[in-house]
Design a protein around this motif. Sequence first.
Motif, PDB file in Angstrom:
ATOM      1  N   LYS A   1      41.646  67.739  45.833  1.00  0.00           N
ATOM      2  CA  LYS A   1      40.453  68.207  46.553  1.00  0.00           C
ATOM      3  C   LYS A   1      40.341  69.726  46.467  1.00  0.00           C
ATOM      4  O   LYS A   1      39.243  70.273  46.293  1.00  0.00           O
ATOM      5  N   THR A   2      41.490  70.421  46.555  1.00  0.00           N
ATOM      6  CA  THR A   2      41.490  71.881  46.471  1.00  0.00           C
ATOM      7  C   THR A   2      41.042  72.339  45.085  1.00  0.00           C
ATOM      8  O   THR A   2      40.229  73.268  44.955  1.00  0.00           O
TER       9      THR A   2
ATOM     10  N   GLU B   1      39.108  70.817  43.027  1.00  0.00           N
ATOM     11  CA  GLU B   1      37.664  70.588  42.905  1.00  0.00           C
ATOM     12  C   GLU B   1      36.874  71.632  43.686  1.00  0.00           C
ATOM     13  O   GLU B   1      35.820  72.104  43.226  1.00  0.00           O
ATOM     14  N   SER B   2      37.380  72.023  44.862  1.00  0.00           N
ATOM     15  CA  SER B   2      36.658  73.015  45.669  1.00  0.00           C
ATOM     16  C   SER B   2      36.644  74.378  44.979  1.00  0.00           C
ATOM     17  O   SER B   2      35.756  75.193  45.231  1.00  0.00           O
ATOM     18  N   TYR B   3      37.640  74.623  44.108  1.00  0.00           N
ATOM     19  CA  TYR B   3      37.696  75.875  43.354  1.00  0.00           C
ATOM     20  C   TYR B   3      37.042  75.747  41.980  1.00  0.00           C
ATOM     21  O   TYR B   3      37.197  76.635  41.136  1.00  0.00           O
TER      22      TYR B   3
ATOM     23  N   ILE C   1      40.227  76.239  51.433  1.00  0.00           N
ATOM     24  CA  ILE C   1      39.537  75.231  50.631  1.00  0.00           C
ATOM     25  C   ILE C   1      38.026  75.269  50.839  1.00  0.00           C
ATOM     26  O   ILE C   1      37.253  74.716  50.050  1.00  0.00           O
ATOM     27  N   HIS C   2      37.575  75.948  51.900  1.00  0.00           N
ATOM     28  CA  HIS C   2      36.155  75.918  52.261  1.00  0.00           C
ATOM     29  C   HIS C   2      35.366  77.116  51.733  1.00  0.00           C
ATOM     30  O   HIS C   2      34.154  77.013  51.511  1.00  0.00           O
TER      31      HIS C   2
ATOM     32  N   PRO D   1      36.103  79.489  48.687  1.00  0.00           N
ATOM     33  CA  PRO D   1      37.045  79.818  47.613  1.00  0.00           C
ATOM     34  C   PRO D   1      36.787  81.140  46.891  1.00  0.00           C
ATOM     35  O   PRO D   1      37.673  81.645  46.208  1.00  0.00           O
TER      36      PRO D   1
END
Length: 291
Positions: free
Chosen positions: A59-60, A62-64, A238-239, A241
């Motif tokens: 998930k991290t 993808e968030s980056y 994570i929110h 980046p």
Amino acid sequence: MSYIGRFAPSPSGPLHFGSLVAAFGSYFQAKSQHGQWLVRIEDLDPPREMPGASSLILKTLESYGLHWDKSVTYQSERHQRYQEQIENWLVSGLAYYCQCTRKQIKQNGGFYPGTCRHKNLNVPNDCSVRLHVQEPIEYFIDQKHGLINIPHQLAQEDFIIKRRDGLFAYNLAVVLDDIDQGVTEVVRGADLIEPTGRQINLYRYLNHPEVKYVHLPLAVDLHGNKLSKQNHAPAVNIHSPKETLIQVMIFLGFELPNDFKFASVEQMIEWGCQHWSLQQLPDSLSIIPNH
């Protein structure tokens, strides 16, 4: 041969700044070569793993803005592959059972002298499995740093490929995984320079050309300690980046344009792929992040 790179985190906790340096360094190198970038979860050591860390890591990424090619590989699903190779080597004599404890090896100065090499032990219970190193690898070529020497005593040591507790050793698993996934170059942190000679040894025992290696500078704290999960390095945000991504790119040696902070994450990454070069990486193998 087309380029295939990879990022292979262990799920012992969330990604921290040093993890992102390895992720983006490997990604930029792969994409600058118009290659594939794979993700592998190295879940070999259940006692050290954090519940939910694997999905959090993905998930991290993808968030980056990091999107991997092909499906994610999990080492925990490949135990049969590792065991079959170990059994082949045990039969051929290239590997052997060892009953020596860590305490005994520590008393010998920390290096294993081959105590069990010719004992012909055949009871796997409470034994590790070691590879018989016949041709020590005492140096290798890093694509950024050039010739890297490996201490002679370390190079000639028969090393563990399966632990006494029954878990498979990192060196064996990572080489078999990279071969099976077609990886052509490994871009990773400088903390993994030491096992490189052992991994090259495994490639040669497997009659397979070794990959190329690039070791990125380590992110360290003010005391010179590696930023790691064991040292309680904080998880990356994570929110939001963008700020961390900019710091990672500066750490990797990019000279960013003045208006870079106004770009989207996707634009930042695209710019990074277009401007990436191994020559821009700092020469130092450890750096204190400036943030």
